[in-house]
Design a protein around this motif. Sequence first.
Motif, short mmCIF file in Angstrom:
data_model
loop_
_atom_site.label_atom_id
_atom_site.label_comp_id
_atom_site.label_asym_id
_atom_site.label_seq_id
_atom_site.Cartn_x
_atom_site.Cartn_y
_atom_site.Cartn_z
N THR A 211 -0.23 -6.26 2.11
CA THR A 211 -1.62 -6.44 2.54
C THR A 211 -2.28 -7.47 1.65
OG1 THR A 211 -1.76 -4.14 3.27
CG2 THR A 211 -3.84 -5.28 2.86
N TYR A 212 -3.04 -8.37 2.28
CA TYR A 212 -3.77 -9.40 1.55
C TYR A 212 -5.15 -8.86 1.21
CZ TYR A 212 -6.14 -13.98 0.90
OH TYR A 212 -6.86 -15.06 0.44
N ARG A 213 -5.45 -8.80 -0.08
CA ARG A 213 -6.72 -8.23 -0.53
C ARG A 213 -7.44 -9.20 -1.46
NH1 ARG A 213 -6.85 -2.71 0.68
NH2 ARG A 213 -8.78 -2.55 -0.53
N SER B 27 -12.22 -3.85 -4.58
CA SER B 27 -11.16 -4.52 -3.81
C SER B 27 -11.45 -4.36 -2.33
CB SER B 27 -9.79 -3.91 -4.15
OG SER B 27 -8.78 -4.48 -3.36
N ASP C 260 -9.63 -5.19 1.68
CA ASP C 260 -8.64 -5.73 2.60
C ASP C 260 -9.29 -6.88 3.37
OD1 ASP C 260 -6.89 -6.21 4.76
OD2 ASP C 260 -6.27 -4.12 4.85
N THR C 261 -8.63 -8.03 3.40
CA THR C 261 -9.24 -9.18 4.08
C THR C 261 -9.43 -8.93 5.58
OG1 THR C 261 -7.07 -10.23 4.32
CG2 THR C 261 -8.40 -10.86 2.40
N GLU C 262 -8.60 -8.09 6.17
CA GLU C 262 -8.78 -7.79 7.59
C GLU C 262 -10.10 -7.05 7.81
OE1 GLU C 262 -7.04 -8.70 10.22
OE2 GLU C 262 -5.73 -9.88 8.91
N ASP C 263 -10.47 -6.16 6.88
CA ASP C 263 -11.77 -5.50 6.97
C ASP C 263 -12.90 -6.51 6.80
OD1 ASP C 263 -10.56 -3.03 7.33
OD2 ASP C 263 -10.63 -2.52 5.20
N GLU D 132 0.81 -1.21 0.00
CA GLU D 132 0.00 0.00 0.00
C GLU D 132 0.85 1.27 0.00
OE1 GLU D 132 -3.40 0.03 -0.14
OE2 GLU D 132 -3.30 -2.14 -0.38
#
Length: 385
Positions: free
Chosen positions: A160-162, A202, A204-207, A153
Amino acid sequence: MPEHVVLSRIAAAADQIRAEEETSISERRLSENLTKILRDSGVMRLVQPARYGGYEADPRIFNQAMYEIARLSSAAGWVTGVVGIHSWHLGLYDDRAQQEVWGDDPDTWICSSYGPAGTATKVDGGYRLTGRWSFSSGSPQSSWTFVGGMTDEGDGGGPTYRHFLLPLADYRMEDVWDTNGLTGTGSNDIVVEDAFVPDYRSMDTEDLYRLDCPGRQVNTGELFSIPWYTIFLNAVVVPLVGMARRTYEEAIEPLRERRAATPGWSPLPATHLRLAEAEAEIDTAMLILNHNLGTVVETIAAGDEVSMQLRHRAKRDHIMAVNLAVSAADKAYLSGGPRSIKTASALQRVWRDVHAGQHHAMNVPDLILPQVGDWLTGDVVSYPV
């Protein structure tokens, strides 16, 4: 299980679904007729937002639909799971993405390969994405795809894993699916070469794991408050339980027929034992999956937060259900006797399908159970639940 129009349509089309399995296997993808049957049933819209023609049904109805279809056709059951759950996932995205996919056709199918096999570069307004992903079930019938990738980013925080959502114009499917299990699922490769993906397509997997998702601003129903793993993992285990039920049925029916035609004949006691255990394992697998999902649904309906204990229990029992399905299929296969090995035997074919599905990344106990054990012994959760 509550009645639902989709379940009624599946029951009415049962003979047709089973009849199309051989064609799907020979074509290595869902047959045209089988694809139409699934579209017409509405099963792929069970957990889709009502705003875009979905049913927003209780997810246990989706579980039952996957189970019933997989009893008839392994390929159809598997694709129903992994494509149908994407309707829920898209409901978490920015409404612009939902409009692009469903605006003209609420029956649009989305395939996926979520592993972080792609690399993305942040650019103005989005990302430039390149990569190759395998095992994208239902890809021949899909016109959109979800894929995973790592991106820098540019904020010094590391990669970041997206997840990225792309239309067919921005990727190509390569027909590489040649397997001896789940042969009819068309689980081909997805290839992307320097495609632009706008920010709103897209996530963010954390989101995602926190359900901090823009789609929830417009899709406010309780369905979209279910944690990701708690609902998503059912899509790759419930079909296996349905397939295991098929192996049990294929094993026991000839024994019933022979016993009816030959007075005094009976299978060996060990065969009785295995079949009883197989049926119990299949029933237990569905019971624990639906119990956990139902508890989550009831917790959210009561306005309460889904606890970490419940989330970990659901992850643990997901693997337990996989193990039970495989064990039941193995018992049924052994109970089928020498006829099980015939090429034309549905029993051996579906038995292979169950074992193929066990190899899905989320069905391997090596990944999931150590995380559960870490939490049980007091570990601070540092992985998605």
